[in-house]
Structures are given as C-alpha cells and as structure tokens.
Design a protein around this motif. Structure first.
Motif, PDB file in Angstrom:
ATOM      1  N   ASP A  13       9.851  51.471 -44.717  1.00 42.56           N
ATOM      2  CA  ASP A  13       9.130  51.281 -45.982  1.00 42.56           C
ATOM      3  C   ASP A  13       9.962  51.768 -47.158  1.00 42.56           C
ATOM      4  O   ASP A  13       9.955  51.170 -48.243  1.00 42.56           O
ATOM      5  N   GLY A  14      10.694  52.868 -46.935  1.00 38.51           N
ATOM      6  CA  GLY A  14      11.538  53.383 -48.004  1.00 38.51           C
ATOM      7  C   GLY A  14      12.628  52.401 -48.382  1.00 38.51           C
ATOM      8  O   GLY A  14      12.967  52.239 -49.559  1.00 38.51           O
ATOM      9  N   ASP A  15      13.177  51.710 -47.392  1.00 35.14           N
ATOM     10  CA  ASP A  15      14.209  50.699 -47.664  1.00 35.14           C
ATOM     11  C   ASP A  15      13.625  49.535 -48.458  1.00 35.14           C
ATOM     12  O   ASP A  15      14.239  49.045 -49.418  1.00 35.14           O
ATOM     13  N   ARG A  16      12.462  49.101 -48.035  1.00 33.06           N
ATOM     14  CA  ARG A  16      11.826  47.966 -48.736  1.00 33.06           C
ATOM     15  C   ARG A  16      11.511  48.325 -50.183  1.00 33.06           C
ATOM     16  O   ARG A  16      11.633  47.470 -51.079  1.00 33.06           O
ATOM     17  N   SER A  17      11.103  49.572 -50.401  1.00 33.14           N
ATOM     18  CA  SER A  17      10.785  49.991 -51.779  1.00 33.14           C
ATOM     19  C   SER A  17      12.030  49.965 -52.660  1.00 33.14           C
ATOM     20  O   SER A  17      11.929  49.866 -53.888  1.00 33.14           O
ATOM     21  N   ARG A  18      13.212  50.030 -52.017  1.00 36.80           N
ATOM     22  CA  ARG A  18      14.470  49.963 -52.777  1.00 36.80           C
ATOM     23  C   ARG A  18      15.021  48.543 -52.832  1.00 36.80           C
ATOM     24  O   ARG A  18      16.137  48.307 -53.268  1.00 36.80           O
ATOM     25  N   GLY A  19      14.209  47.582 -52.375  1.00 34.46           N
ATOM     26  CA  GLY A  19      14.606  46.181 -52.481  1.00 34.46           C
ATOM     27  C   GLY A  19      15.496  45.698 -51.355  1.00 34.46           C
ATOM     28  O   GLY A  19      16.154  44.655 -51.483  1.00 34.46           O
ATOM     29  N   ILE A  20      15.522  46.428 -50.240  1.00 38.31           N
ATOM     30  CA  ILE A  20      16.334  46.021 -49.087  1.00 38.31           C
ATOM     31  C   ILE A  20      15.464  45.178 -48.164  1.00 38.31           C
ATOM     32  O   ILE A  20      14.489  45.687 -47.579  1.00 38.31           O
ATOM     33  N   ASN A  21      15.796  43.896 -48.026  1.00 37.31           N
ATOM     34  CA  ASN A  21      14.987  42.986 -47.208  1.00 37.31           C
ATOM     35  C   ASN A  21      15.871  41.920 -46.575  1.00 37.31           C
ATOM     36  O   ASN A  21      16.894  41.514 -47.151  1.00 37.31           O
ATOM     37  N   TYR A  22      15.473  41.496 -45.393  1.00 36.39           N
ATOM     38  CA  TYR A  22      16.131  40.352 -44.765  1.00 36.39           C
ATOM     39  C   TYR A  22      15.558  39.072 -45.357  1.00 36.39           C
ATOM     40  O   TYR A  22      14.342  38.947 -45.547  1.00 36.39           O
ATOM     41  N   ARG A  23      16.437  38.110 -45.618  1.00 37.33           N
ATOM     42  CA  ARG A  23      15.995  36.831 -46.163  1.00 37.33           C
ATOM     43  C   ARG A  23      15.893  35.782 -45.050  1.00 37.33           C
ATOM     44  O   ARG A  23      15.995  34.587 -45.300  1.00 37.33           O
ATOM     45  N   PHE A  24      15.730  36.251 -43.843  1.00 39.59           N
ATOM     46  CA  PHE A  24      15.560  35.354 -42.693  1.00 39.59           C
ATOM     47  C   PHE A  24      14.772  36.114 -41.625  1.00 39.59           C
ATOM     48  O   PHE A  24      14.577  37.340 -41.732  1.00 39.59           O
ATOM     49  N   ASP A  25      14.303  35.400 -40.629  1.00 44.17           N
ATOM     50  CA  ASP A  25      13.531  36.017 -39.554  1.00 44.17           C
ATOM     51  C   ASP A  25      14.501  36.688 -38.578  1.00 44.17           C
ATOM     52  O   ASP A  25      15.196  36.015 -37.814  1.00 44.17           O
ATOM     53  N   LEU A  26      14.542  37.993 -38.610  1.00 47.66           N
ATOM     54  CA  LEU A  26      15.489  38.742 -37.777  1.00 47.66           C
ATOM     55  C   LEU A  26      15.234  38.491 -36.297  1.00 47.66           C
ATOM     56  O   LEU A  26      16.169  38.257 -35.511  1.00 47.66           O
ATOM     57  N   ASN A  27      13.984  38.515 -35.887  1.00 47.47           N
ATOM     58  CA  ASN A  27      13.652  38.389 -34.463  1.00 47.47           C
ATOM     59  C   ASN A  27      14.084  37.051 -33.868  1.00 47.47           C
ATOM     60  O   ASN A  27      14.464  36.969 -32.699  1.00 47.47           O
ATOM     61  N   SER A  28      14.034  35.984 -34.670  1.00 48.57           N
ATOM     62  CA  SER A  28      14.409  34.666 -34.145  1.00 48.57           C
ATOM     63  C   SER A  28      15.909  34.562 -33.891  1.00 48.57           C
ATOM     64  O   SER A  28      16.373  33.618 -33.251  1.00 48.57           O
ATOM     65  N   ASN A  29      16.667  35.525 -34.392  1.00 53.42           N
ATOM     66  CA  ASN A  29      18.116  35.520 -34.187  1.00 53.42           C
ATOM     67  C   ASN A  29      18.560  36.524 -33.122  1.00 53.42           C
ATOM     68  O   ASN A  29      19.756  36.685 -32.888  1.00 53.42           O
ATOM     69  N   ILE A  30      17.618  37.200 -32.500  1.00 47.65           N
ATOM     70  CA  ILE A  30      17.941  38.120 -31.405  1.00 47.65           C
ATOM     71  C   ILE A  30      17.977  37.315 -30.110  1.00 47.65           C
ATOM     72  O   ILE A  30      16.968  36.757 -29.685  1.00 47.65           O
ATOM     73  N   ILE A  31      19.147  37.232 -29.498  1.00 47.48           N
ATOM     74  CA  ILE A  31      19.277  36.460 -28.249  1.00 47.48           C
ATOM     75  C   ILE A  31      19.147  37.351 -27.014  1.00 47.48           C
ATOM     76  O   ILE A  31      18.820  36.865 -25.923  1.00 47.48           O
ATOM     77  N   VAL A  32      19.405  38.635 -27.162  1.00 54.48           N
ATOM     78  CA  VAL A  32      19.271  39.584 -26.050  1.00 54.48           C
ATOM     79  C   VAL A  32      18.730  40.887 -26.620  1.00 54.48           C
ATOM     80  O   VAL A  32      19.233  41.391 -27.628  1.00 54.48           O
ATOM     81  N   ASN A  33      17.711  41.434 -25.965  1.00 55.79           N
ATOM     82  CA  ASN A  33      17.167  42.733 -26.351  1.00 55.79           C
ATOM     83  C   ASN A  33      17.103  43.594 -25.098  1.00 55.79           C
ATOM     84  O   ASN A  33      16.201  43.465 -24.280  1.00 55.79           O
ATOM     85  N   LEU A  34      18.109  44.449 -24.942  1.00 54.42           N
ATOM     86  CA  LEU A  34      18.185  45.333 -23.781  1.00 54.42           C
ATOM     87  C   LEU A  34      17.494  46.648 -24.124  1.00 54.42           C
ATOM     88  O   LEU A  34      17.536  47.110 -25.261  1.00 54.42           O
ATOM     89  N   LYS A  35      16.882  47.246 -23.122  1.00 52.48           N
ATOM     90  CA  LYS A  35      16.114  48.469 -23.364  1.00 52.48           C
ATOM     91  C   LYS A  35      16.589  49.601 -22.458  1.00 52.48           C
ATOM     92  O   LYS A  35      17.202  49.367 -21.419  1.00 52.48           O
ATOM     93  N   ASP A  36      16.308  50.824 -22.922  1.00 50.72           N
ATOM     94  CA  ASP A  36      16.699  52.022 -22.178  1.00 50.72           C
ATOM     95  C   ASP A  36      15.719  52.239 -21.019  1.00 50.72           C
ATOM     96  O   ASP A  36      14.972  53.200 -20.967  1.00 50.72           O
ATOM     97  N   LYS A  37      15.755  51.287 -20.122  1.00 53.50           N
ATOM     98  CA  LYS A  37      14.852  51.286 -18.984  1.00 53.50           C
ATOM     99  C   LYS A  37      15.588  50.530 -17.876  1.00 53.50           C
ATOM    100  O   LYS A  37      16.019  49.391 -18.113  1.00 53.50           O
ATOM    101  N   PRO A  38      15.855  51.112 -16.721  1.00 53.82           N
ATOM    102  CA  PRO A  38      16.719  50.482 -15.709  1.00 53.82           C
ATOM    103  C   PRO A  38      16.430  49.016 -15.468  1.00 53.82           C
ATOM    104  O   PRO A  38      17.351  48.194 -15.443  1.00 53.82           O
ATOM    105  N   GLU A  39      15.173  48.648 -15.322  1.00 54.12           N
ATOM    106  CA  GLU A  39      14.846  47.256 -15.005  1.00 54.12           C
ATOM    107  C   GLU A  39      15.042  46.314 -16.196  1.00 54.12           C
ATOM    108  O   GLU A  39      14.945  45.083 -16.041  1.00 54.12           O
ATOM    109  N   GLU A  40      15.305  46.864 -17.385  1.00 53.51           N
ATOM    110  CA  GLU A  40      15.531  46.021 -18.556  1.00 53.51           C
ATOM    111  C   GLU A  40      16.942  46.194 -19.133  1.00 53.51           C
ATOM    112  O   GLU A  40      17.211  45.827 -20.265  1.00 53.51           O
ATOM    113  N   MET A  41      17.826  46.770 -18.303  1.00 55.76           N
ATOM    114  CA  MET A  41      19.236  46.852 -18.667  1.00 55.76           C
ATOM    115  C   MET A  41      19.961  45.605 -18.183  1.00 55.76           C
ATOM    116  O   MET A  41      19.416  44.824 -17.396  1.00 55.76           O
ATOM    117  N   LEU A  42      21.199  45.424 -18.623  1.00 53.57           N
ATOM    118  CA  LEU A  42      21.928  44.180 -18.350  1.00 53.57           C
ATOM    119  C   LEU A  42      22.033  43.877 -16.865  1.00 53.57           C
ATOM    120  O   LEU A  42      21.839  42.737 -16.441  1.00 53.57           O
TER     121      LEU A  42
END
Length: 592
Positions: free
Chosen positions: A558-587
């Motif tokens: 929220d602090g970033d947005r209040s300073r005018g920092i915003n993505y001008r596109f859908d960030l999530n639609s450009n994520i092709i891989v999301n790995l997590k700190d969880k053994p079954e969700e690692m590469l």
C-alpha cells in the motif's frame, strides 16, 4: 523463442511452457517455512535451459554430488524452441554428458558430440556476414549473453564484461559486444588473429634465441658472424682427414663415409631447392585476398556521380573476376608440376634418411684396433658438422620469423585503419543504440525526481593505440555506481539495449533473453518501471524476456501504491512458474 521445457523421465514438478513477451519465474515463501525462497528451483530452471544450450558451467553444476540422482536415475531433459521459423528440439541425458540429441523441424532426431552440436547451433543462432564475424568456437561465449544465471549476475560489475571465464580477454569481449550490437566486427576479428599469430611467432623466436644462447653461451648476433668462420674450419679439417694414409679397410670405410657425406650434402641442397620451388608455386597459385573493397570504392564514387559509381563497381568486379580466372588457370597449368615437385621432395627426404642410416652404420664398423685418434677425429668432425648445421637452421628460422613479424606489424596497421573506417560508416547505427540506451534509462527513472545526469553509452574508435590496446571503446557512465543497486541497474539497462536493438533492427540473434538474479538490490520503483517498459515493448515486438524473482522482490504494498508505484499490466498473467518453499511444490518435487 523458447516454447517448452520438460523431462521425458518426469523429474520436473511440471512441464514449463513459455510464451512471447514477459515470462516471470517466481519463488514464494510460505508462512511458517524456515528455508525461504532459496534452493527451491528458480535458478535450476535457468541452468537446465543453459545445459540444453550446451553450457559447460551448467554441466559442471549438474555433475555435483547433490544432483547425483539425475544421473543415477538416468533422467533426461528436453527444450523445444523456435529460431527464425525453424523448430528445434534439444534433448540431453544426464548419464551421457558428451552427447546431445537435436531434432530440426519434423526431421528425425540426430545424435551429436557436444562440439559438433555447438557448430550446428552457432550457425543457426549466430550467423556471420562480411561485416560481422567472430573467432571460431565462440558459440558459448555468445550464448552466455542470452542466458545468465544468478552466479554470473553476482560477479558481473561491468555490463560489457558478461563473460567470467579466464579466457575472456577485454579484446574478445569488445569484439563479441560489437557483433551483438550489429556493428562491424570483422576487422577487429582480423586484428585479434594477427595479434595471436604475432604472439606465437614472438614466443617461437624467443625460445630459439634462448636455446642458442644457453647452449653456446653467446648472443645470437655473435653466432651469426661465427658461422662463416666455422664453415671454413670444417672444410680444412675435412681436407686434412682425407690426406691421411690409412690401412686398406679403414681407408675403404673412410672413403665411403666421405662419399656419403658428399651425397648427403648434394641431396640436402636439392631438397631445399625443391622445397623452395614447391612453396613458391603454392603461393603463386593461391588466390590472394581481395585487396579492393568494391563496396567502399563504389560508395565513394557514388557520392560523386551515381552512373560513374556503377561503372567503377562493374569495372572492379570484372577485375576481380579476371584475377580469379588467372588463379584458376595457374592451378590448372602448375598443378601437375606441384604434384611432381611434392613427389620428388618426398623421395629426396627418404633418400637422405636412408643415407644417414648407412653412414651411421659405417661409423660403427670401424675396427676398435684401428687408429682411434683418427676415428675420434672423424667423430669430432661429424659432431661439429651436425652442431653447426643445427645452429644455422635455428638462425635461419629466427630470420624467417622476424620477416613474418614485420608483415604482421604491417597488417596490424591496416586492420586499425579498417576498424575506424568501418565504425564511422555505422555512425547512424551507433546513434540508434545510444538513443535506445537513453530511452531505457528514461523508462527506469520515470517518476523519479532525481535525474539520471551523467548517464551515457559511448561506442567509438579513438584511433591507433599503442601497446596493443583495443582500438574500440564501449563505455557506460552511470551515477553513484558504487551502490549495488545502481551496478545491477546499469547491467539490466545495457543488456536490454543490446537485446532490443537486435529485435528492432532484425539482427539475426536469439529472440530470447534470460536474466536470473540480475534485479537483486534494485529499488522497487525502478524495478517496476523496467518491467512495465519491457511488457509494453513486448506488445510491439516479437521477443521473449524471461527473468526470476523472489515473490517479495516484486510485491507492491500500500505504501508503494501511495507513492504512485503500479504495474501497468496484469502481473499474475505473466507468471509462468510459481515455485514454493514446500517440498512437493519445488522444481524437483522434493528438497535436496
């Protein structure tokens, strides 16, 4: 562009599909997990791609014991990509690291040795032209620009120095950067070849000179003057030995040795003459390098009069065709003579060897009861003759090397001049590159009050430099470069300049760029600004930008947005891989 990364043996968590434009590989930490986002597989994705693109550094990493399961379980990895309309499928097995399997379009898969595959891919990804050339075997040096993992990014302080291996000399790096920027690199390539030959010749001459000095205790200049006197002394010794009254058996052997010596001298003389004739014919029939740059001369005359320029170009081409026809006729006329001389040369060498053997045998047959002082005299004569012949040969070699070095120094001057002329002819291209660099800088500093004063990219050929300094400079100026974030920002901006310049100019280079860990330390606003810029550019051009982030590195609060920092596109639609700190969700589906 990359299309798909997968494992036929199923060791990846899932297949990874790439798309045009911005491709984000994200690592997310889960609440309550202690390991964080390190070691969950982001960089491993980049290294797997690099492994398939034949990186020896990636091969070493996957040969580490922590990756032993890949070899033990006989796993394989595949990459599908498209390069200028051609589909390529590359497959490698971790159990046979010296092999790679490549399928082109719908053809059958073919097995290659690693070095063979590098030559194949070099021609596909990095074609050469008359103006743009690079040293043989530079495939991986060039591909390293397009696929960089976090280990490379951490060590890289100078954007131009994108290679970290020991052989990455500044001259080579400048040449490769010129090639990647679409600027003329042929003449610099020729200069580097000349430098390499000069170094080899200088080292060879130094070795010969040191040997002669160490064995004789005298400088080379003194040895040269002594050789004539030594020759006269040997002639007198030979005459004295021939006048001795010898027993019949010893005399017969001595006469035969003398006869063989004379025959050997004549044969060696003929061998040198034949070798020189053969060498002259080879040079005479070789097609000399084109000393006339038709395009350059035509351009100069074209500025005076278009018609005159065309006439001159036609005349020059006719002259070159005439030269080529002369070379062909020379080969046709002298070819048989060269074959005869080559055959004669081989026979002479064989005969010399045969008579040397005969002479050695005769020396052994001298009866021990004969006059040993005379035997020793002949032995000393033979030894001294061989010694003088060796010294003369080495002195002759030194003279030849010095003559060749003189030609090399002349060639260096020519290459320096050609480099300056060629770069001046690309002044518009250089200006386009500067403008693109400034455009990306402006995008990174958008909405930041602090102006990027002192930021610049300069490419120039300042003139002939002494001490073999590279006659081309690629300089990047950036404010507060001592800060880690600014160093990384400079690197990202330069890489994007090189890459997008190739995309916009349709320069035949890979249309994908992979960055791993390069955004570490860059402040959030500049990071978001650059991602916005890349996404906007990807909608206008056909390219692929693949990069890794930890989730917290690109999250906007929220602090970033209040300073005018915003993505001008859908960030999530450009994520092709999301790995997590969880053994079954690692590469690889487990922690290792």
């Amino acid at each position: 562009m990359l299309k798909k990364l997968w494992s036929p043996t199923g060791f990846l968590l899932r297949d990874i599909n790439f798309k045009p434009g911005l491709n984000l590989i994200i690592g997310s930490a889960k609440d309550g997990q202690s390991h964080g986002t390190n070691g969950i597989g982001k960089s491993s994705i980049v290294r797997l791609i690099d492994y398939l693109l034949l990186s020896s550094d990636a091969a070493k990493i996957f040969n580490d014991k922590k990756y032993a399961f890949l070899k033990e379980q006989e796993h394989q990895i595949c990459l599908l990509l498209e390069n200028r309309g051609e589909l390529l499928q590359i497959r490698r097995s971790f159990g046979e690291q010296k092999k790679v399997y490549i399928r082109e379009n719908n053809q059958a898969e073919y097995s290659y040795e690693i070095e063979e595959a590098k030559k194949l891919l070099s021609g596909k990804f990095f074609p050469q032209s008359a103006e743009r050339k690079y040293p043989e075997g530079s495939y991986r040096n060039l591909m390293n620009f397009f696929a960089k993992d976090d280990l490379t990014s951490v060590k890289r302080n100078d954007p131009v120095t994108y290679l970290q291996h020991g052989g990455a000399k500044k001259s080579l790096l400048v040449l490769l950067n010129l090639y990647l920027l679409g600027l003329p690199s042929t003449h610099l390539n020729n200069l580097l070849k000349t430098w390499a030959i000069t170094e080899e010749l200088t080292q060879e001459a130094n070795v010969l000179q040191k040997y002669l000095t160490d064995t004789s205790g005298k400088p080379v200049s003194q040895l040269r003057s002594e050789m004539a006197a030594k020759g006269k002394e040997l002639t007198l010794i030979r005459q004295s030995l021939s006048e001795f009254k010898l027993s019949d058996s010893f005399k017969r052997v001595s006469e035969r040795i003398a006869e063989l010596d004379e025959q050997l001298a004549n044969l060696r003389k003929k061998e040198r003459q034949t070798s020189n004739q053969l060498e002259k014919l080879k040079k005479f029939t070789e097609s000399s390098q084109n000393e006339i740059d038709v395009d350059d001369v035509w351009k100069q005359y074209e500025s005076v009069a278009l018609d005159l320029g065309r006439i001159v170009r036609k005349s020059l081409e006719e002259v070159l065709d005439f030269r080529a026809s002369i070379t062909r006729e020379r080969l046709k006329f002298y070819g048989s003579r060269m074959t005869e001389l080559s055959s004669e040369h081989k026979k002479l060498l064989a005969e010399i060897q045969e008579k040397d053997v005969q002479r050695a045998g005769l020396m052994k047959t001298i009866d021990d009861n004969m006059d040993m002082s005379l035997t020793e005299a002949w032995g000393r004569y033979a030894l001294e003759s061989a010694k003088i012949a060796e010294i003369r040969q080495k002195l002759d070699n030194i003279e030849k090397i010095h003559a060749e070095l003189g030609r090399m120094h002349h060639d260096e001057s020519i290459h320096h001049m050609q480099i300056q002329i060629a770069l001046s002819e690309y002044s518009e291209s250089v200006e386009t590159i500067r403008s693109l660099f400034n455009e990306i800088v402006a995008a990174a500093f958008e909405d930041i009050r602090y102006e990027a004063k002192g930021v610049y990219l300069d490419i120039s050929a300042p003139g002939q430099l002494k001490n073999r300094k590279v006659p081309v400079k690629i300089e990047i100026g950036f404010p507060h470069i001592e800060a880690l974030g600014q160093t990384k920002l400079k690197t990202v901006i330069y890489d994007l300049t090189v890459f997008l310049n190739a995309v916009r100019g349709n320069i035949p280079l890979p249309d994908f760029l992979i960055h791993d860990g390069v955004f570490h330390g860059i402040e959030i606003r500049k990071k978001v600004n650059l991602l916005n810029y890349i996404h906007e550019q990807s909608e206008q051009g056909n390219f692929q930008y693949i990069t890794t982030f930890n989730e917290d590195e690109i999250q906007i609060g929220d602090g970033d947005r209040s300073r005018g920092i915003n993505y001008r596109f859908d960030l999530n639609s450009n994520i092709i891989v999301n790995l997590k700190d969880k053994p079954e969700e690692m590469l690889f589906g487990f922690r290792f």
